[in-house]
Design an enzyme around this catalytic site. Structure first.
Site, PDB file in Angstrom:
ATOM      1  N   LYS A  52       6.541   0.898  -2.348  1.00  0.00           N
ATOM      2  CA  LYS A  52       5.648   1.057  -1.189  1.00  0.00           C
ATOM      3  C   LYS A  52       4.994  -0.272  -0.829  1.00  0.00           C
ATOM      4  CE  LYS A  52       4.826   5.936  -2.157  1.00  0.00           C
ATOM      5  NZ  LYS A  52       4.104   6.904  -2.964  1.00  0.00           N
ATOM      6  N   GLN A  96      -1.355   8.459  -5.814  1.00  0.00           N
ATOM      7  CA  GLN A  96       0.016   8.694  -6.285  1.00  0.00           C
ATOM      8  C   GLN A  96       0.041   9.892  -7.234  1.00  0.00           C
ATOM      9  OE1 GLN A  96       2.935   6.998  -5.341  1.00  0.00           O
ATOM     10  NE2 GLN A  96       3.919   8.604  -6.517  1.00  0.00           N
ATOM     11  N   ASP A 119      -0.948  10.809   3.357  1.00  0.00           N
ATOM     12  CA  ASP A 119       0.088  11.739   2.901  1.00  0.00           C
ATOM     13  C   ASP A 119       0.031  13.074   3.643  1.00  0.00           C
ATOM     14  OD1 ASP A 119       2.043  10.898   1.129  1.00  0.00           O
ATOM     15  OD2 ASP A 119       0.737  11.001  -0.621  1.00  0.00           O
TER      16      ASP A 119
END
Length: 282
Positions: A52, A96, A119
């Protein structure tokens, strides 16, 4: 049969995105800023985060990673999120997953401000998606949608999603329903899975079972999106990554299929970057 090359599609979309970010930077004198919080030392998570960071840099997004010990208390993690929510230089926040067992993931995800929830997993964001007026769409479902959109019109298509996870299956079912597809959300308790698949124009496999979908399950010229990432040993004892669909078995029957690796993965990261830019503009 055509391969739905997620790597190539993501590359093209990232090129477009980097141009938009460049002109945004020229106009406002700042780059979008993504903050990633990584708890513990899960090897897969470390790889994802590194990936990422690399892709963010390529399109002109500033990324910061906060690394916390696997023993960090839930309260301390929530404090870090509160600080990031309050920090006006941070545009988007990602925690995460998976988190260590002593931390309540739902509580953590809901603590991220919906204005910075890159997200799209915050329960308010999922609720808005279900109602058809999303602020942010979760990255993997959005990546699957963009792949499908690049090859066909979804309206009226019969779609089966195998797997009802909160990360892929459920949000994807809302997204595709909003785009006028006819969606079946199947799972481990569903009966007659094979016949449900056989009557579907599009199969999206996200159940975490290697090579689960065989050609007997797939109708002629169906489209397959394979979200699965499974590590197995081949005949020679070598480890390899395969999807939830038996690629070699179904390949002659389908019109399009996404490979594993090189399909949904790169598109998920593209959507993380495009979501970051979207939140920055908002």
């Amino acid at each position: 049969m055509k391969i739905l090359d997620g790597k190539l599609l993501a590359k093209n979309l990232n090129n477009e995105l980097s141009k938009k970010i460049l002109s945004y930077n020229k106009e406002y004198g700042r780059r979008p800023h993504l903050l990633v919080i990584l708890v513990g030392d899960n090897p897969a998570s470390q790889v994802y985060v590194k990936n990422k960071e690399k892709k963010a840099a390529e399109v002109g997004i500033k990324s910061t990673v906060i690394r916390l010990s696997k023993n960090v208390s839930e309260n301390n993690l929530l404090k870090v999120i509160d600080e990031a929510n309050a920090n006006i230089s941070v545009d988007s926040i990602l925690v995460q997953l998976p988190l260590p067992n002593h931390i309540n993931s739902n509580k953590v995800i809901d603590r991220i401000s919906i204005e910075k929830d890159v997200d799209g997993f915050n329960s308010k964001n999922i609720g808005l998606l279900a109602l058809g007026r999303p602020k942010v769409i979760p990255c993997t479902p959005l990546g699957c949608y963009k792949m499908l959109e690049s090859i066909l019109d979804l309206e009226g298509k019969k779609v089966i999603i195998l797997g009802r996870s909160n990360i892929v299956g459920k949000p994807l079912s809302f997204l595709l329903t909003n785009k006028n597809a006819t969606v079946t959300l199947a799972h481990s308790k569903s009966k007659n899975l094979q016949s449900l698949c056989l009557s579907s124009d599009i199969i999206i496999a996200a159940i975490g079972k290697p090579n689960f979908v065989k050609k007997e399950w797939v109708k002629e010229n169906a489209v397959i999106i394979d979200v699965g990432i499974n590590v197995i040993e081949d005949k020679n004892g070598l480890r390899k990554i395969v999807g939830d669909v038996d690629y070699e078995d179904v390949i002659k029957k389908v019109s399009f299929i996404s490979p594993v690796p090189g399909g949904v993965g790169p598109m998920t990261i593209h959507c993380l970057l495009s979501n970051t830019f979207l939140l920055t503009k908002n």
